[in-house]
Design a protein around this motif. Structure first.
Motif, mmCIF file in Angstrom:
data_model
loop_
_atom_site.group_PDB
_atom_site.id
_atom_site.type_symbol
_atom_site.label_atom_id
_atom_site.label_comp_id
_atom_site.label_asym_id
_atom_site.label_seq_id
_atom_site.Cartn_x
_atom_site.Cartn_y
_atom_site.Cartn_z
ATOM 1 N N ASP A 13 0.925 -1.176 -0.240
ATOM 2 C CA ASP A 13 -0.090 0.069 -0.113
ATOM 3 C C ASP A 13 0.819 1.279 0.121
ATOM 4 O O ASP A 13 0.466 2.485 -0.552
ATOM 5 C CB ASP A 13 -1.103 0.006 1.294
ATOM 6 N N ASP A 14 2.047 1.329 0.262
ATOM 7 C CA ASP A 14 2.838 2.524 0.340
ATOM 8 C C ASP A 14 3.636 2.691 -0.995
ATOM 9 O O ASP A 14 4.412 1.933 -1.272
ATOM 10 C CB ASP A 14 4.128 2.234 1.618
ATOM 11 N N SER A 35 4.254 -6.785 -11.602
ATOM 12 C CA SER A 35 2.778 -6.418 -11.416
ATOM 13 C C SER A 35 2.741 -5.782 -9.928
ATOM 14 O O SER A 35 2.962 -6.589 -9.149
ATOM 15 C CB SER A 35 1.567 -7.146 -11.741
ATOM 16 N N MET A 36 2.170 -4.518 -9.871
ATOM 17 C CA MET A 36 2.127 -3.939 -8.739
ATOM 18 C C MET A 36 0.633 -3.578 -8.002
ATOM 19 O O MET A 36 -0.049 -3.178 -8.837
ATOM 20 C CB MET A 36 2.781 -2.650 -8.285
ATOM 21 N N PHE A 37 0.383 -3.859 -6.871
ATOM 22 C CA PHE A 37 -0.957 -3.700 -6.373
ATOM 23 C C PHE A 37 -1.082 -3.069 -5.070
ATOM 24 O O PHE A 37 -0.248 -2.889 -4.290
ATOM 25 C CB PHE A 37 -1.870 -5.242 -6.028
ATOM 26 N N LYS A 38 -2.123 -1.996 -4.874
ATOM 27 C CA LYS A 38 -2.218 -1.279 -3.833
ATOM 28 C C LYS A 38 -2.523 -1.828 -2.778
ATOM 29 O O LYS A 38 -2.626 -1.236 -1.375
ATOM 30 C CB LYS A 38 -2.845 0.169 -4.217
ATOM 31 N N ASN A 39 -3.368 -2.867 -2.793
ATOM 32 C CA ASN A 39 -3.699 -3.602 -1.616
ATOM 33 C C ASN A 39 -4.018 -5.008 -2.017
ATOM 34 O O ASN A 39 -3.846 -5.428 -3.266
ATOM 35 C CB ASN A 39 -5.128 -2.964 -0.922
ATOM 36 N N GLY A 40 -4.303 -5.731 -0.964
ATOM 37 C CA GLY A 40 -4.486 -7.367 -1.254
ATOM 38 C C GLY A 40 -5.624 -7.691 -2.133
ATOM 39 O O GLY A 40 -5.740 -8.655 -2.846
ATOM 40 N N MET A 64 -1.909 -3.929 5.215
ATOM 41 C CA MET A 64 -2.453 -3.017 4.196
ATOM 42 C C MET A 64 -3.945 -3.001 4.475
ATOM 43 O O MET A 64 -4.607 -3.713 5.028
ATOM 44 C CB MET A 64 -2.533 -3.932 2.765
ATOM 45 N N PRO A 65 -4.474 -2.064 3.968
ATOM 46 C CA PRO A 65 -5.942 -1.615 4.064
ATOM 47 C C PRO A 65 -6.793 -2.345 3.128
ATOM 48 O O PRO A 65 -6.291 -3.312 2.156
ATOM 49 C CB PRO A 65 -6.025 -0.142 3.671
ATOM 50 N N ILE A 66 -7.905 -2.638 3.431
ATOM 51 C CA ILE A 66 -8.909 -3.381 2.621
ATOM 52 C C ILE A 66 -8.608 -4.878 2.700
ATOM 53 O O ILE A 66 -9.560 -5.765 3.468
ATOM 54 C CB ILE A 66 -8.904 -3.068 1.213
ATOM 55 N N LYS A 67 -7.666 -5.353 2.379
ATOM 56 C CA LYS A 67 -7.181 -6.876 2.764
ATOM 57 C C LYS A 67 -5.739 -7.016 2.797
ATOM 58 O O LYS A 67 -5.024 -6.546 2.137
ATOM 59 C CB LYS A 67 -7.538 -7.593 1.336
ATOM 60 N N GLU A 71 -4.551 -12.133 5.211
ATOM 61 C CA GLU A 71 -5.642 -12.581 4.611
ATOM 62 C C GLU A 71 -5.380 -12.970 3.104
ATOM 63 O O GLU A 71 -5.978 -14.163 2.833
ATOM 64 C CB GLU A 71 -6.668 -11.517 4.410
ATOM 65 N N CYS A 72 -4.548 -12.322 2.354
ATOM 66 C CA CYS A 72 -4.277 -12.916 1.055
ATOM 67 C C CYS A 72 -3.517 -14.150 1.078
ATOM 68 O O CYS A 72 -3.891 -15.086 0.340
ATOM 69 C CB CYS A 72 -3.282 -11.652 0.562
ATOM 70 N N LEU A 73 -2.671 -14.437 2.102
ATOM 71 C CA LEU A 73 -1.714 -15.485 2.255
ATOM 72 C C LEU A 73 -2.556 -16.721 2.327
ATOM 73 O O LEU A 73 -2.638 -17.765 1.693
ATOM 74 C CB LEU A 73 -0.790 -15.370 3.219
ATOM 75 N N LYS A 74 -3.715 -16.344 3.338
ATOM 76 C CA LYS A 74 -4.800 -17.660 3.563
ATOM 77 C C LYS A 74 -5.480 -17.950 2.290
ATOM 78 O O LYS A 74 -5.711 -19.079 2.012
ATOM 79 C CB LYS A 74 -5.461 -17.287 4.891
ATOM 80 N N GLU A 75 -5.910 -16.960 1.695
ATOM 81 C CA GLU A 75 -6.851 -17.139 0.503
ATOM 82 C C GLU A 75 -5.970 -17.788 -0.534
ATOM 83 O O GLU A 75 -6.537 -18.782 -1.169
ATOM 84 C CB GLU A 75 -7.188 -15.779 0.096
ATOM 85 N N MET A 76 -4.905 -17.455 -0.680
ATOM 86 C CA MET A 76 -4.011 -18.208 -1.862
ATOM 87 C C MET A 76 -3.924 -19.614 -1.412
ATOM 88 O O MET A 76 -3.974 -20.452 -2.334
ATOM 89 C CB MET A 76 -2.720 -17.450 -1.774
ATOM 90 N N LYS A 77 -3.433 -19.970 -0.201
ATOM 91 C CA LYS A 77 -3.104 -21.476 0.288
ATOM 92 C C LYS A 77 -4.554 -22.157 0.309
ATOM 93 O O LYS A 77 -4.268 -23.559 0.128
ATOM 94 C CB LYS A 77 -2.384 -21.369 1.578
ATOM 95 N N GLU A 78 -5.653 -21.609 0.158
ATOM 96 C CA GLU A 78 -6.876 -22.395 0.154
ATOM 97 C C GLU A 78 -7.378 -22.651 -1.058
ATOM 98 O O GLU A 78 -8.296 -23.329 -1.400
ATOM 99 C CB GLU A 78 -7.902 -21.686 0.995
ATOM 100 N N ASP A 79 -6.620 -21.950 -2.070
ATOM 101 C CA ASP A 79 -7.101 -21.982 -3.689
ATOM 102 C C ASP A 79 -6.486 -23.083 -4.339
ATOM 103 O O ASP A 79 -5.030 -22.734 -4.375
ATOM 104 C CB ASP A 79 -7.155 -20.408 -4.198
ATOM 105 N N GLU A 80 -6.862 -23.942 -4.875
ATOM 106 C CA GLU A 80 -6.113 -24.991 -5.705
ATOM 107 C C GLU A 80 -5.360 -24.369 -6.775
ATOM 108 O O GLU A 80 -4.325 -24.814 -7.113
ATOM 109 C CB GLU A 80 -7.140 -25.795 -6.230
ATOM 110 N N ASN A 81 -5.647 -23.228 -7.526
ATOM 111 C CA ASN A 81 -4.978 -22.656 -8.620
ATOM 112 C C ASN A 81 -3.983 -21.759 -7.828
ATOM 113 O O ASN A 81 -2.904 -21.404 -8.827
ATOM 114 C CB ASN A 81 -5.924 -21.986 -9.572
#
Length: 148
Positions: A13-14, A35-40, A64-67, A71-81
Motif C-alpha cells: 500500500d505504500d 505487477s504492483m497492487f495497492k492492496n491485497g 495493508m488496508p482493505i485486505k 488474509e491474502c496468504l490464507k486465501e491463496m493457500k486455500e485456492d487450488e490454482n
C-alpha cells in the motif's frame, strides 16, 4: 509478456515502498515483469479473474488496508490454482508472532523490509534466485526469515 521473464507480483500500500521495490528489481540482472497492487483485494481480484498469467512469486506486505497480507496468504493457500505460488512476506514488522503466523499459514519466506536500497536489492535478488522447488520441500524456520 516476454518468455523466460520472472513474473513478480507485489501487493504493497505504500507508494514509496512500491517505487523502491520497482527500482531494486530494475537494477538486478534478473529479467522480471512486475505487477504492483495497492492492496491485497486488488491483487486477489486480479489473480482470480481466470485468464490471468500466474506469477512466479508474490511479495505481500502484511499491513495493508482493505485486505491485508495475512488474509491474502490464507486465501491463496486455500485456492487450488494459487496455493503453489511461492509467497514472500515483505513487512516492516519484526514481531515473532507475525513471523510465526505467516510461517504456519504457508508463506515461503519472511523479509523484514531493509532500511536501505542496497540491502533491499540484495534481499530481493536472493529471494528471486532461490530454487523454489527445493525451497518449498525443505521449508523450516531457519531458512524462512531473511535478514540482510
Amino acid at each position: 509478456m516476454k518468455l523466460n521473464n520472472l513474473i513478480v507480483f507485489l501487493a504493497e500500500d505504500d507508494e514509496d515502498d512500491r517505487w523502491l521495490f520497482e527500482q531494486a528489481l530494475a537494477d538486478l540482472k534478473i529479467k522480471t515483469e512486475l505487477s504492483m497492487f495497492k492492496n491485497g483485494k486488488e491483487m486477489m481480484d486480479y489473480l482470480k479473474k481466470g485468464d490471468t498469467i500466474t506469477p512466479h512469486i508474490v511479495f505481500l506486505d502484511l499491513n495493508m488496508p482493505i485486505k491485508n497480507g495475512m488474509e491474502c496468504l490464507k486465501e491463496m493457500k486455500e485456492d487450488e490454482n494459487l496455493k503453489k505460488i511461492p509467497v514472500a512476506i515483505y513487512s516492516t514488522s519484526s514481531s515473532e508472532k507475525d513471523i510465526e503466523n505467516t510461517f504456519i499459514s504457508g508463506a515461503n519466506v519472511y523479509i523484514n523490509k531493509p532500511n536501505n536500497f542496497s540491502a533491499l536489492k540484495k534481499v530481493v535478488e536472493k529471494v528471486l534466485q532461490l530454487n523454489w522447488q527445493y525451497q518449498t520441500s525443505n521449508l523450516n524456520k531457519e531458512n524462512f526469515l531473511f535478514r540482510i
